[in-house]
Each structure stands twice: as C-alpha cells, then as structure tokens.
Write a protein that holds these residues in place. Structure first.
Motif, PDB file in Angstrom:
ATOM      1  N   SER A  79      32.558 -38.441  90.882  1.00 36.07           N
ATOM      2  CA  SER A  79      33.177 -39.710  89.869  1.00 36.07           C
ATOM      3  C   SER A  79      32.813 -40.873  90.239  1.00 36.07           C
ATOM      4  O   SER A  79      33.140 -41.929  89.289  1.00 36.07           O
ATOM      5  N   ASN A  94      30.333 -43.738  90.974  1.00 36.75           N
ATOM      6  CA  ASN A  94      30.376 -43.792  89.645  1.00 36.75           C
ATOM      7  C   ASN A  94      30.726 -44.594  88.594  1.00 36.75           C
ATOM      8  O   ASN A  94      30.082 -45.502  88.316  1.00 36.75           O
ATOM      9  N   GLN A  95      31.584 -44.330  88.715  1.00 34.96           N
ATOM     10  CA  GLN A  95      32.375 -45.597  88.528  1.00 34.96           C
ATOM     11  C   GLN A  95      32.749 -46.322  88.452  1.00 34.96           C
ATOM     12  O   GLN A  95      32.687 -47.653  88.177  1.00 34.96           O
ATOM     13  N   GLY A 144      25.713 -44.953  86.789  1.00 32.86           N
ATOM     14  CA  GLY A 144      25.460 -45.474  85.186  1.00 32.86           C
ATOM     15  C   GLY A 144      25.265 -44.031  84.275  1.00 32.86           C
ATOM     16  O   GLY A 144      24.759 -43.245  83.220  1.00 32.86           O
ATOM     17  N   TYR A 145      26.103 -42.674  85.414  1.00 30.44           N
ATOM     18  CA  TYR A 145      26.355 -41.441  84.440  1.00 30.44           C
ATOM     19  C   TYR A 145      26.938 -41.560  84.017  1.00 30.44           C
ATOM     20  O   TYR A 145      28.217 -41.879  84.081  1.00 30.44           O
ATOM     21  N   SER A 146      27.134 -41.145  82.203  1.00 28.36           N
ATOM     22  CA  SER A 146      28.098 -40.869  80.972  1.00 28.36           C
ATOM     23  C   SER A 146      28.663 -39.445  81.523  1.00 28.36           C
ATOM     24  O   SER A 146      29.928 -39.260  81.733  1.00 28.36           O
ATOM     25  N   ASP A 147      28.201 -38.390  82.780  1.00 29.32           N
ATOM     26  CA  ASP A 147      28.754 -36.971  82.893  1.00 29.32           C
ATOM     27  C   ASP A 147      28.005 -37.108  84.081  1.00 29.32           C
ATOM     28  O   ASP A 147      26.981 -37.046  84.631  1.00 29.32           O
TER      29      ASP A 147
END
Length: 731
Positions: free
Chosen positions: A380, A383-384, A389-392
């Motif tokens: 996470s 990703n941030q 690019g993942y919302s989840d």
C-alpha cells in the motif's frame, strides 16, 4: 592596578600555604569524575535521535551524518564506478511475472549476484515502471531461504503467513508480488550469502578471531588492523553493492529512474536505510524491523568503526526525510519505536512540511518478521508513493517457491569467480589503491586545490578524530588549586566538556608578567611532565616561564590523575558484552583512546582560546610520544593553534598492528596517515622533528599554499631550536 602588582598581592596571600612539589587537582584516592572511565557503550545501548530546532540545523546535521557514513564505510572518496558487465540469463515466465538470474561486477573481479523479477508483457507497457531493490536480511541461506516446516505451520496458524508454498520465503514473496503489481525488482545477495561467496559467510558474518597471517602491510584481510586503518569493512562493501545495484536497475529499459525504491528487513533493513541515507536516487524507502533506539544490528556486516559514535539507526533513517519513509515494528528490538524514536521522526517530518510521507506499521503481536501482514502494508505504501495506480491494492496470491537449484546464477556456462583469502587480499588492495589514486589527485599546483584537499581530507579526518573545538558555552572550569612559586603561580582545576562529559585535571603555570602567550606542553606523564624528577621545572618549561609565557599541562585520559596505580594501559579497553575480535564492536560505538586523548587537547585549546584574558597566541608542544596526538589536535584546531612544535617520532598509523593499541585509530592511515593531518593545517606555523625528510604531502601542501617558510624542520629534536621557534614572532 598592574598585572605585576596583582601577582605580588596573590603571592603574599599564599606564602603561608604549604608548597606541594607536584600539584594534584583531584582529591587523593579519587579519580576524575569522567564518564569515559565507565563501561563502554555497545550495540545494545540507547541511541536516541538528534533533534533539530529548525531546517537549517537539520541540514547541517544531515550533511555531517552523510559524511560520517561514507567515511566510516570506506566510501570517502567514492570508489570508481567501473563497468558493471552485468549478465542477465535463464529467463523463466512464471505466474504473472518473469524470473531471471543476474550477476554484475561491482568492483574489479568482485561480483554481486541476485534474482530479477519483472512483470510479464513488458513490451506492451506504454510507460516506464518503478524499480525496487530488495536486500535480504540474515535469513538462513538468504535468497535461497526455505522456512522450517514447524515455523511455517506456526506462521500459518497465527496469520503471519497465508500460503503454504509462498510462505516458505518472504523475500521471494514480496519480490513476486511487487512484480505482479507492475514493478521491476532486484533481489541481491548479502556478502557471503547464496551465490555471493567470493568472501565467505564465515568471514563476513561469523568473524571472531584475528587472523595473524592476514594482518600484513599489503593485501591484508577484512577485520585486520590494516583494513580498519583504511576503513575497509564488510558493511562498506555491502553498501557499495547496494549503490551498484541501483546503477544496475537504472540501466534497465523499462525502469523509471524517477521512481526507484528499496525495502528489506532486519539486516536488509540496515542496508535499506543506509543506502537511502546516502544515495539521492532512491525516492521511497521502507526498512522493516530494524530502525530503533535499542539494538543497532548484531552482525559484523552491520557494524563499522566510527559509525555509531554519537549517532544511531533512527538518525540514519531520518536522513531520508522528507521523502516517503515507511517503517515496521515487531516484538523485537523495535518494540518501543512508537514511543522512542518515531515521535522524533514525526516531529522532523512535520518540521519539513511532509508529515504524510512518514508511516509506521507496528504489529507487536508478531516476533521479528517481514510477514504477510507487514508486506501488505508495504504494498500500500509503495502504491501510494510510487504511483502504481491501484485504488485497492490486490492482495498477495500464492506462487511457486524457487529453491537454490532454480535460483543459483552459476552454472557451466556462467562459472563462479575465484574467491578465498588470496582474492580477499587482492580486493582490499585494489580498493585501497583506488582511494589513494583519488586522494593523490586532489592536490595540484593550483592554490584552489588546497581548499578542495582540506574539504575532502580534512573532512575525513574530522570524522576519524570525532571532535573539533568544543564551544565555549559547553566548557566548565572548576579551579581547586592555587600556589605561589618564586616567579610564577600554579593554578589548577578540572576542565569539563559538558558534551562528552570528560573531566581533565589541568595546571597553569602563570608567570609574573604574562606576555599574553600560552604554550600547551604535552608529555607522556601529563601535567607532571612540566617538572623534572627532582620537582624542579623541566628545562624548556622554565625557559618559557622566564620569558613570561604561560605554560599549561594537562592530564589526558589515562595519564596522571586518571591512573590509580600510576601505570598507563598498554591495551585499550573493549566492550564487555562481545568477545569477538572485530574492532567495530568496540569502536563503532566508542572513540578509541587515541581519539579521546586528542579530544582532551582540543578541549584545553578551546578553553584557553575563549578565555576572558584573551591570549594573543596559543602554541602546542609535544616532544615525546605525544607528538602524534598534538598533530591530530592541530589538524582540527587549525589556525587557533598559532604554532605547533612537535616530534612525530616517525610514527605512522599504518604500522599499528593491534586493534587495541593506544595508538590505534580507525581510518588513521587512509588519508595520508599522520602527514595528512599536518597537511590539512597548512599554512600554519609548524616546527617538525622526528622525520628523515619532510613528508611529501606536507611539502606539497606548503608549496601550494606558498608558505614554505612557515614549516621548519629539525632532525635531532633540539629543545633549544624548538624554543627559538616558539619565541620567534609569527610572520
């Protein structure tokens, strides 16, 4: 009232006081209240973070720490980045990622090995993707780790791992999933692990006893006095490997060099925060279960002389600020990070306006780990901050475990390179030769080169010695003794450095009509050396007092009043908690005796320089075995010491062949040895004895400074010649 009148008044008031032959400052039967007499600090000590009041102070601290890391690890100046000659072979397509074998030449003849994980269908990528380094820690066999069945069963039961196959190796697990998320990942071996065994595991991580046959003047081995004198250590080699791993991953066509990251746990966490602190290319860093104010790393590969004297792992992690920094904690030495260390990191990120870039994932229900739960938090975080690019973020899914037979980079087509002690000696000699060539090139015939020389060599010596001139506000003087003599006063007391908590007995011999000039007279016997055996003043001291100089004697650490039995130690102390004969276990956390004695001289110089009586001139004299100490102090004090009169006795740190010699100084030999310390003080006045000829670097420095007349040499060490030098007015 004149100074002479004051002197006579004091003299009259003291005539009834019994005259002591050689003054004692500390009460009889006691030692000075000096914290350095207490047990040495070890890797299990308390290492709080330095806190800054403003951004400017922090940047100054950060710059100092960066230099400290590089110097202590043998990377100042940085080694030559020779061609990597990277080889990538044996590509396999797996479930959602590809796996390849890699070896690359980080130093001539020395190879870093690892596994390269990439997303599938790279040719269909419309843009570049993040590159992530994944150093492992002290897992058994490292990259080839296979969790014991009983441990894996327990981890599956308590939720630490989720998959029976994938849980076998958390290093592979994170590398696989990061590749599935769209990153290129390079997992590389620590020195002595898996395929990286040119330097053996037993040496790099298990060293315990000095090897006399590897303690030699050339082609020496790791952990030898010679290696320590040149600041060559396994931690430095591993850090260099991390830098070259960054070089490698940056060359891959698909990698976005503006999105480079690193994450590792335990010993891999140490590698993570160290390279993050010194290499600006890294944009996101997540060291797991390693950053704390407690245990700093127990392996020889995590320790280096000089490194953690006055600093610790939280400081090093903080150097990454304000860029995104993620941490994990467990039921290990990181268990208290939420209350010890992390609040200071949070305050720093707030000061720098990026408090959202700091994250701590504390799962104290688990022992030391980089398990499924903590890896999920890492995904996470990446990703941030890497813009995956993942919302989840998709969760981990199982993968096919790869053992040593599937992962090893060496085979008939790619044979393993030579290793062993002969190779080790060649590697360290090559490393040393490279550094020496870079240092030799610093000083040219151009005057501006002297400034660069002082920045590089002087900057290193500053770390090696470990203290400059302390601030006047950090010194305390407690006068406890005053006695009138025929034409001078003895004034004694204890000089305390409030920062180091040192406490030195100091004696001033104050003449009847002081000429505003001070001579600090160093001797093997401390302040007792101001006197002859019959309690009369030493010849040179008497001559100076007759000429109205104030002469100062000081008991350096383990001289004079520091000695209960009057015998100076022939060996330095070592930490009580570790019997392994690696110098870094003692001198990675504590200054050596040589350094501490040099600090005592610097403290004395600073006190005199800042004294309200405003002396016009401070000279430093050392005509016996204290000569190297005086030279080291002058290297730090520079122009504050107007004149240095010293007998070097031909001493060289390179000749010290015992890591517990009172003259052992890690890094002492690397920067032109003792002559380098003389050279950085150019163009100040120096009278030098004990050398057959002027050392080349000293001669060169004075020539570049156009100050040859400021350097005087005397081969026989004549006291009269030395006194003439002191009494000659400076030009």
């Amino acid at each position: 009232m004149t100074r002479t009148a004051i002197f006579l008044l004091v003299l009259g008031s003291l005539l009834t006081t019994p005259i002591l032959a050689q003054p004692r400052i500390t009460p009889a039967g006691q030692l000075p209240q000096d914290i350095r007499l207490q047990p040495l600090k070890d890797l299990n000590g308390y290492f709080p973070m330095y806190t800054a009041d403003n951004e400017k102070d922090w940047e100054k601290r950060r710059s100092y720490l960066r230099r400290k890391i590089l110097v202590s690890m043998g990377l100042w100046p940085m080694p030559e980045k020779t061609p990597l000659n990277a080889v990538i072979h044996s590509r396999k397509e797996m479930d959602g990622y590809s796996l390849e074998k890699v070896y690359l030449e980080t130093m001539p003849g020395y190879y870093l090995t690892g596994s390269l994980y990439r997303p599938l269908n790279l040719s269909q990528q419309t843009g570049k993707i993040p590159g992530i380094l994944s150093p492992h820690g002290h897992y058994q066999k490292g990259r080839f780790y296979d969790a014991p069945k009983t441990k894996l069963e327990q981890q599956l039961k308590n939720g630490a791992e989720k998959f029976r196959e994938g849980g076998r190796n958390p290093i592979q697990a994170r590398s696989v999933h990061l590749a599935r998320l769209g990153c290129t990942v390079f997992t590389y071996d620590m020195v002595g692990y898996a395929d990286n065994n040119q330097i053996s595991f037993e040496l790099a991580h298990g060293f315990a006893k000095q090897r006399p046959h590897m303690n030699r003047e050339d082609r020496w081995g790791f952990f030898s006095p010679q290696a320590e004198n040149n600041l060559q250590n396994i931690m430095g080699l591993q850090t260099w490997n991390s830098i070259r791993a960054l070089d490698f991953i940056s060359t891959l066509d698909e990698v976005d060099t503006d999105r480079l990251a690193i994450t590792g746990s335990s010993g891999g966490g140490t590698q993570t925060f160290i390279v993050s602190a010194i290499d600006p290319r890294i944009k996101v860093s997540m060291p797991a279960v390693m950053v704390s104010t407690a245990m700093q790393g127990g392996c020889t590969c995590e320790n280096a002389c000089l490194l953690r004297v006055g600093a610790g792992n939280v400081d090093f992690a903080a150097m990454f600020a304000p860029k995104p920094l993620g941490l994990t904690a467990a039921d290990d030495w990181t268990v208290e990070i939420e209350t010890k260390g992390f609040p200071d990191l949070k305050a720093l990120y707030t000061l720098l306006g990026e408090e959202d870039n700091l994250h701590l994932e504390a799962h104290l229900q688990f022992p030391h780990n980089y398990n499924y739960v903590c890896r999920k938090a890492m995904y996470s975080f990446m990703n941030q901050h890497l813009g995956l690019g993942y919302s989840d973020v998709p969760p981990e899914r199982d993968y096919q475990y790869q053992g040593s037979e599937q992962l090893t980079v060496w085979n008939d087509a790619h044979p393993a390179p030579e290793g062993g002690e002969e190779f080790e000696g060649k590697l360290l000699q090559s490393w040393s030769n490279d550094a020496q060539a870079k240092l030799d090139a610093l000083l040219t015939k151009q005057a501006k080169s002297l400034r660069v020389f002082k920045e590089v060599v002087g900057g290193a010596i500053d770390i090696v010695i470990g203290q400059g001139l302390p601030k006047a506000t950090r010194l305390d003087w407690n006068q406890t003794y005053k006695q009138a003599k025929t034409n001078f006063l003895e004034i004694g007391g204890t000089l305390t450095n409030l920062d180091s908590e040192s406490a030195n007995p100091v004696l001033f011999l104050y003449p009847e009509n002081w000429n505003q000039k001070v001579v600090i007279w160093l001797t093997e016997d401390g302040k007792d050396g101001l006197y002859e055996d019959d309690n009369t003043l030493a010849t040179g001291v008497k001559s100076l007092i007759d000429k109205q100089y104030c002469v100062v004697g000081v008991d350096l650490l383990y001289q004079g009043e520091f000695l209960a039995d009057g015998k100076q130690p022939k060996q330095t102390r070592r930490v009580d908690s570790n019997t392994r004969e690696a110098a870094a276990y003692s001198f990675g956390f504590n200054h050596t005796m040589f350094a501490r004695r040099t600090h005592d001289i610097l403290t004395t110089i600073s006190f005199i320089f800042h004294h309200e009586s405003l002396p016009e001139e401070i000279s430093l004299v050392a005509m016996d075995s204290t000569g190297p100490l005086a030279i080291a102090a002058r290297a730090q004090a520079r122009t504050v010491v107007t004149k240095l009169a010293v007998n070097s006795n031909g001493f060289r740190f390179a000749k010290v062949n015992n890591i517990h010699s009172p003259y052992f100084l890690p890094g002492g030999a690397k920067y032109f040895d003792l002559p380098g310390m003389l050279a950085v003080a150019t163009p100040n006045q120096t009278w030098l004895s004990g050398e057959n000829e002027v050392p080349l670097i000293v001669d060169k420095a004075y020539k570049v400074a156009r100050a040859k007349d400021q350097l005087k040499t005397n081969h026989d060490g004549s006291i009269d010649a030395m006194l003439d030098f002191l009494r000659t007015d400076p030009k």
